[in-house]
Scaffold this motif. Sequence first.
Motif: not given
Lengths: 114, 833
Positions: B349-351, A75, A61-63, A66, A42, A37-38, A77, B535, B193, A59, A40, B568, A17-19, A35, B561
Motif C-alpha cells: 500500500s506504499g508511501g 502517513s 497519494h500512496g498511503d 497532503t 484508514y 487509490m490502492r 497508516k 501514483d 485492486e 490530496i 485501503e 474540487r 478511491p483517492g478520496m 480510501h 482526486k
Amino acid sequence: MMEATWLDLGPITQIEPGMAATLPVIGGDEIAVFHTMRGEFYALVNKCPHRQGPLSQGIVHGDSVTCPLHNWRISLKSGQVLGDDEGCVPTIPLKIDCGRIYLLRESVVGQKAA
Amino acid sequence: MNAPATFDSARPAREKLVVIGNGMAGCRAVEEILERDRERFDVVIFGAEPRVNYNRIMLSPVLAGEKTFDEIVLNTAEWYTENAIELIAGDPVDHIDRERKTVVSRSGRVEPYDKLLIATGSDPFIIPVPGRDLPGVVTFRDLDDVDKMLAAADLGGNAVVIGGGLLGLEAAHGLSLRGMNVTVIHLMPTLMERQLDEAAGWLLKQELERRGQTILTGADTEEIVGKDGHVDAVRLKDGREIPADIVVMAVGIRPATRLAKTGGLECERGILVDDHMVTSDPDVVAVGECVQHRGQCYGLVAPLWEMCRALADHLTERKLDGSGGYQGSVTSTKLKVSGIDVFSAGDFSGGGEGEDIVMRDAARGVYKRLVLKENRIVGAVLYGDTADGNWYFDLLRKEEDISDMREGLIFGQAFALGGGALADSNAAVAALSDDAEICGCNGVSKGKVVDTILAGACSLDAVRSQCKASASCGSCTGLVESLLALTLGDEVQAGASTMCKCTSFGHDDVRRLILEKELKAIPQVMQELHWTTPDGCASCRPALNYYLLCAWPGEYEDDQKSRFVNERLHANIQKDGTYSVVPRMWGGITNPRELRAIADVVEKFDARMVKVTGGQRLDIFGIRKEDLPAVWADLNAAGMVSGHAYGKSLRTVKTCVGSEWCRFGTQDSTGLGVKLEQMSWGSWMPHKFKMAVSGCPRNCAEATIKDFGVVCVDSGYELHIGGNGGIKVRATDLLCKVATEEEALETCAAFIQLYREDAHYLERTAPWLERKGLEWIKAQMFDGLDAVRQLAARFRHSQKFMQDDPWAKRAAGERRDLHSHLATVVPAGMEYA
C-alpha cells in the motif's frame, strides 16, 4: 459482539478511491475516513497537527495525505507527519467486513474523555 | 448390535473423524493425518458436489479449454478406497449436533463423530441486486458453474462478468477464448485492486482491452434485467445497459460459516480457530477458507497447506516438522491468464514509512515495484515480467536484509547477485562497449553520449537536447546519469529541475511528450515516462491533470482526486476549514437582485463576514462544506454562477466605468471587461489569471499589474501582459496596440492560450514572461501569418467544454459525496438539542 465493539459506517462504496469522507463526533474531534487509490481504508482525526487543517480535504497519494492548508504530509497508516516536519495525528482502528466500514467504537466516542 | 461389535473387536478401537467438505482443504488435511498415523481414525468425508476432490484453482484453465476435468482431479476414487475413506458425495451436511456429537445430512443420515473437521470453504458473494436469481446468472465456484458457462458459450453472444478481481478476470478470459463477447464490470477504478496498484491495474486493463474485452471500471451494478424469464442485460447505476446472455457474478467470496454458526461455534467473519486449528469446541477443528485465524481470513490456496500440517500435528499428537502450530501466512498471487504476467505479494500500500523502488519499461510493457521497510522487502507488484516473483517472495517471507544488493534489486536475481561489478551500476555502465546502445528510442550509443558530454554537455538536460539520449521515454536516464558521473566526476551540473521527485523529466519535457506520444490519462503518463512512484504525489498529480486537460480538450476526463481541495469543492478553504464563496459579477457590475440574493445567503447560512475583494467582487466567508450546494442553489437562482475565485483559472476582470460615465473615459472599458470575462470564464490555466480594463491612461482599474491588462486610449487599446501585484510586484510589458474591440478580444484569447500551452503548472504569467522573454512571446504571436487566429481558435475550442457552471451541477446534486458527512456520532445518553 460486533454491534457493541464496532461502529458500522455503511458500505465502502460511499468513498471513492483517492478520496476521504468525514464523520463529525458530538463532543469530540471529527474523524476522516480515507480510501486510498490502492483500496485501503484508514481513519484519522481530521486535524493536521500543524494548524488543524482538515486532512479529509487533502490530496491522497500512496498511503499518505497532503494537508490542504500548508502541504504537510501525513502517513495514513500511523498518523505520523512525514518529511522534515514533526507531529502525529491520532488514528482510529478501522476494519472492513463484507464491504462495510467499521470503526472501533471506544476510539470514536472515547476520544473526548481524556 | 452384534455384527458391528464383532467387526470392531477385530481391530484396535479407532476414533471416528468426520470431515465436512470434500474440497482441497478437507482432503489435504486427511492426507496429512494419514501420513502421520494411518491407524488412528476411521474417516468419513461429506461433500456437497457429486464427485471426487479436484483442484478448484485450476477451473480457470478448464473454462479456457487448456485443461480437462480429469487433469485437475486431485484424489481419485481409488484413493478413497485404498485409504478406507467413506465418501458421501452429493449429500451435504445439514446441521451439527454437538451435544450428541453427530452430524445430520440433508437426506437424514446421522453420522456420529469423535472429532469433527469443518472444511466448508467459502461461498461466492452475491450482490443484492434485483434479478440476481434469474436463470443465466452464475457464480464461478465449482465444476457445475463451469459447465453452465460452457453451455452458454456454445451459443455465443454476450457475457457480462461482474467483478474485476482474480476470479472475475479468469472467468472473462475463459469466456472470451470460447468466443463470447465479454464485458467486465468492476466497482473500483482499478482492476484487482486488492493485489495491484493503480499503475499495474492500468496496464492490465489496456492489455485486456487490446484482446477485445470491454472493461468498465468504477461501474456499479443496479439491476440484472430479465426478459422471458432469462437474463437479458445488466443495468448500471449511471443508466448504461449492457446486453448479456450470461452473467457471471465474481465479486468475491465469504467464509462458509452457516454450519458452524448454527452448531453454536464461535464465529466472526470466519470460524474462529487457534494455532492448532481448534474451534471453540475442543473436539471440532476447522481449516481452509472458512476459518478466521488471528483475525485473518484467506481466500488463496497456499495457506491451506500450512494449516493442514498444523491441524494434523495436533489431531495425531505427532509433529512431523516440529512446528509450533500455524503462524499465519504471507500470500502471493499470480493471475492465470495466459500471456499476461502479473504477480503480487505482501503489503504494497506504499508511501508512508515504506520506501518504493519502481522500475518501468514502457517499450516492453513492464512495471515492477518493490516496497521496502527497514532494508527488507515487505511487498512486490510485478507486471509484464514476473520471472523474479518467487525470488522476491522468498526474500519477503524470510525477511532477509537486502541492503547489500539494494542497488540492483529491482533488476532481478541475476543482476543483483551478479557480483560486485554488476551490482554497482556505474561499474556496469563503464564495462559497456562504445557501440552499446544506451537510448533505444533514439538509437544513441554509449560512444555518442560520451562524445556529447566531452563536447560540453554537463547536465542530463544538455545531453538530452544535444544527442537526444533519454529524451523520449526516459528509461535510460539512469544510464546517462552514470555516464555523466563516469565522464565528468564532480563536474556534473544539476540540470533544469524536474517536475517533482517522482520523475526525471522537467515540465517542458512532460508537456511535449504528452502531445508527441498522445498520452491521455495520468497512469499512462506515469508508465510511459517512467515515474518512480506508483501514483505520484501532491505536486505532480494536479500538474498532470492540468496538462492533460489542456492538451486534450473535450477528450480528457478531469480527475477530481488530483485536484486541490478548492478546485474540487469550487470554493476557497479558510484556516478554520470553512469555505468562502465568490459569485461571478461580470466586469465587477452587479444589480439589486444579485445583491439581495447575496444578502439573503449571508443571513440564511450565518456567514460571519462579507467582504469586497481586490478584484471587485463580494466574498462570503464562513460557509461549511455541507452547506455549499444550498448556497450555490440560492445564488444560481438569482442568475449568478461560480466566480472561480478558488481556481488556477480566470479569476476576475476588473474595470473602471469608462466612456459611459467618466468624463475622462476614452472607450467602453466596462463593456470590454464584461466581454473579456464572458469569453474566458471557466478556463483552467497553469495558475490564477487576472485581467483589468482601464478606460484611460489614468488606469483606475490598475490594468498594468494584471496578467492581461487593457488601457484604453483615444486611438484604440493598449494590451499589456505579465503584470503581478503579488509577493513581487511587476508592472506589465506592452504587448501591442490594436484599433478595435474585436482585435483586443482575439489577441487576449491568443495570449491566454499561449500561456496555457507553454507555462509550467503553478507559474504565473510574470515569471513565465521573464523566463521566456517578451520577444519570444511576441514572436510566437506575431511572426506567423496566422498565429493569433490559430491560438485564439484553440482557446475557443477548449472553452466549448469549460463554460459549464460547476455550481449548478453541484446544486443539482452531482458529487453529493464531496459535501456530505458519512454520519454523525452522538455518544450514548446525549441528545441533539
